[in-house]
Scaffold this motif. Structure first.
Motif, PDB file in Angstrom:
ATOM      1  N   VAL A  60       0.840  -1.197   0.000  1.00  0.00           N
ATOM      2  CA  VAL A  60       0.000   0.000   0.000  1.00  0.00           C
ATOM      3  C   VAL A  60       0.876   1.248   0.000  1.00  0.00           C
ATOM      4  N   SER A  61       0.239   2.368  -0.291  1.00  0.00           N
ATOM      5  CA  SER A  61       0.904   3.673  -0.238  1.00  0.00           C
ATOM      6  C   SER A  61       0.786   4.233   1.174  1.00  0.00           C
ATOM      7  N   ILE A  62       1.575   5.273   1.442  1.00  0.00           N
ATOM      8  CA  ILE A  62       1.506   5.918   2.748  1.00  0.00           C
ATOM      9  C   ILE A  62       1.341   7.424   2.569  1.00  0.00           C
ATOM     10  N   ARG A  88      11.516  -2.817   7.526  1.00  0.00           N
ATOM     11  CA  ARG A  88      12.216  -1.698   6.902  1.00  0.00           C
ATOM     12  C   ARG A  88      11.397  -0.427   7.067  1.00  0.00           C
ATOM     13  N   MET A  89      12.068   0.715   6.995  1.00  0.00           N
ATOM     14  CA  MET A  89      11.371   1.993   7.112  1.00  0.00           C
ATOM     15  C   MET A  89      10.878   2.419   5.736  1.00  0.00           C
ATOM     16  N   ALA A  90       9.675   2.950   5.679  1.00  0.00           N
ATOM     17  CA  ALA A  90       9.127   3.529   4.460  1.00  0.00           C
ATOM     18  C   ALA A  90       8.610   4.901   4.832  1.00  0.00           C
ATOM     19  N   GLY A  91       8.904   5.875   4.028  1.00  0.00           N
ATOM     20  CA  GLY A  91       8.481   7.220   4.407  1.00  0.00           C
ATOM     21  C   GLY A  91       8.451   8.165   3.239  1.00  0.00           C
ATOM     22  N   GLY A  92       8.246   9.433   3.554  1.00  0.00           N
ATOM     23  CA  GLY A  92       8.137  10.400   2.499  1.00  0.00           C
ATOM     24  C   GLY A  92       8.422  11.798   2.976  1.00  0.00           C
ATOM     25  N   ILE A 107       2.518   8.884  -1.006  1.00  0.00           N
ATOM     26  CA  ILE A 107       3.779   8.339  -1.498  1.00  0.00           C
ATOM     27  C   ILE A 107       3.539   6.881  -1.850  1.00  0.00           C
ATOM     28  N   ALA A 108       3.796   6.508  -3.093  1.00  0.00           N
ATOM     29  CA  ALA A 108       3.645   5.120  -3.505  1.00  0.00           C
ATOM     30  C   ALA A 108       4.896   4.383  -3.055  1.00  0.00           C
ATOM     31  N   ALA A 109       4.926   3.995  -1.792  1.00  0.00           N
ATOM     32  CA  ALA A 109       6.142   3.474  -1.190  1.00  0.00           C
ATOM     33  C   ALA A 109       6.227   1.955  -1.184  1.00  0.00           C
ATOM     34  N   GLY A 110       5.161   1.264  -1.496  1.00  0.00           N
ATOM     35  CA  GLY A 110       5.200  -0.188  -1.446  1.00  0.00           C
ATOM     36  C   GLY A 110       5.345  -0.701  -0.026  1.00  0.00           C
ATOM     37  N   ILE A 148      -1.989   3.632   4.059  1.00  0.00           N
ATOM     38  CA  ILE A 148      -1.655   3.934   5.456  1.00  0.00           C
ATOM     39  C   ILE A 148      -1.596   5.451   5.586  1.00  0.00           C
ATOM     40  N   THR A 149      -2.289   5.988   6.586  1.00  0.00           N
ATOM     41  CA  THR A 149      -2.221   7.415   6.870  1.00  0.00           C
ATOM     42  C   THR A 149      -1.734   7.589   8.303  1.00  0.00           C
ATOM     43  N   VAL A 150      -0.662   8.371   8.450  1.00  0.00           N
ATOM     44  CA  VAL A 150      -0.131   8.697   9.769  1.00  0.00           C
ATOM     45  C   VAL A 150      -0.714  10.054  10.151  1.00  0.00           C
ATOM     46  N   HIS A 151      -1.408  10.109  11.276  1.00  0.00           N
ATOM     47  CA  HIS A 151      -2.027  11.348  11.757  1.00  0.00           C
ATOM     48  C   HIS A 151      -1.184  11.902  12.901  1.00  0.00           C
ATOM     49  N   PHE A 152      -0.699  13.132  12.742  1.00  0.00           N
ATOM     50  CA  PHE A 152       0.109  13.794  13.763  1.00  0.00           C
ATOM     51  C   PHE A 152      -0.750  14.811  14.514  1.00  0.00           C
ATOM     52  N   PHE A 153      -0.788  14.666  15.841  1.00  0.00           N
ATOM     53  CA  PHE A 153      -1.531  15.574  16.710  1.00  0.00           C
ATOM     54  C   PHE A 153      -0.552  16.312  17.621  1.00  0.00           C
TER      55      PHE A 153
END
Length: 167
Positions: free
Chosen positions: A42-44, A71-75, A82-85, A128-133
């Motif tokens: 999936v993308s992130i 492994r780390m995947a990021g953007g 980001i189509a990070a696989g 995947i969505t990372v939500h920062f608060f």
């Protein structure tokens, strides 16, 4: 003559005792059984909820035998996909945790943060969505059908308080 024979017998008994074999105790290495877990690539993406600018972020892929460790995947900055696989299990299971790292520069100086958090329950693997608060609170969700802008996304884009972290 008798003494010679007696000495010879005692000598042979002593030598025989020296050559006695000691049983070899084999220690077994305990191995965990391999369990195949189907994954979806999936993308992130990420969303900030009143936290300011996130320069870059990364999340660690879960290792199925332990809490974290792939492994780390990021953007780059939040706002795009980001189509990070990123390899995400197709089915959610309790205890899925990931390590999230992010950089929020303060007055032009890098300020890296890191937190381990649960992946919220999902029915179908998706982006995947990372939500920062605020206060360095982070929530990670997977949504196969709804982008963060959608009212049906697990965490509304305009939320300022994170939902409770699931176990």
């Amino acid at each position: 003559m008798m003494i010679k024979r007696l000495t010879l017998l005692i000598g042979m008994a002593v030598l025989a005792a020296c050559t006695a074999t000691v049983p070899i105790v084999e220690t077994k290495k305990e191995t965990k059984p391999y369990v195949y877990i189907p994954e979806e690539y999936v993308s992130i993406s990420c969303v900030t909820h009143g936290t300011g600018y996130i320069h870059s972020f990364a999340i660690e892929e879960p290792v199925h035998s332990g809490p974290i460790g792939g492994r780390m995947a990021g953007g780059a900055s939040c706002g795009g996909i980001i189509a990070a696989g990123y390899a995400l299990p197709k089915t959610w299971f309790p205890g899925m945790k990931v390590k999230v790292r992010w950089n929020r520069p303060i007055k032009g100086v890098d300020s890296w943060h890191e937190k381990t958090t649960n992946i919220m329950r999902y029915g179908e693997a998706g982006t995947i969505t990372v939500h920062f608060f605020s206060n360095d609170q982070v929530r990670v969700v997977s949504s196969a059908r709804y982008a963060p802008e959608s009212p049906k996304h697990p965490i509304p884009e305009d939320a300022l308080i994170p939902p409770p972290e699931e176990q």
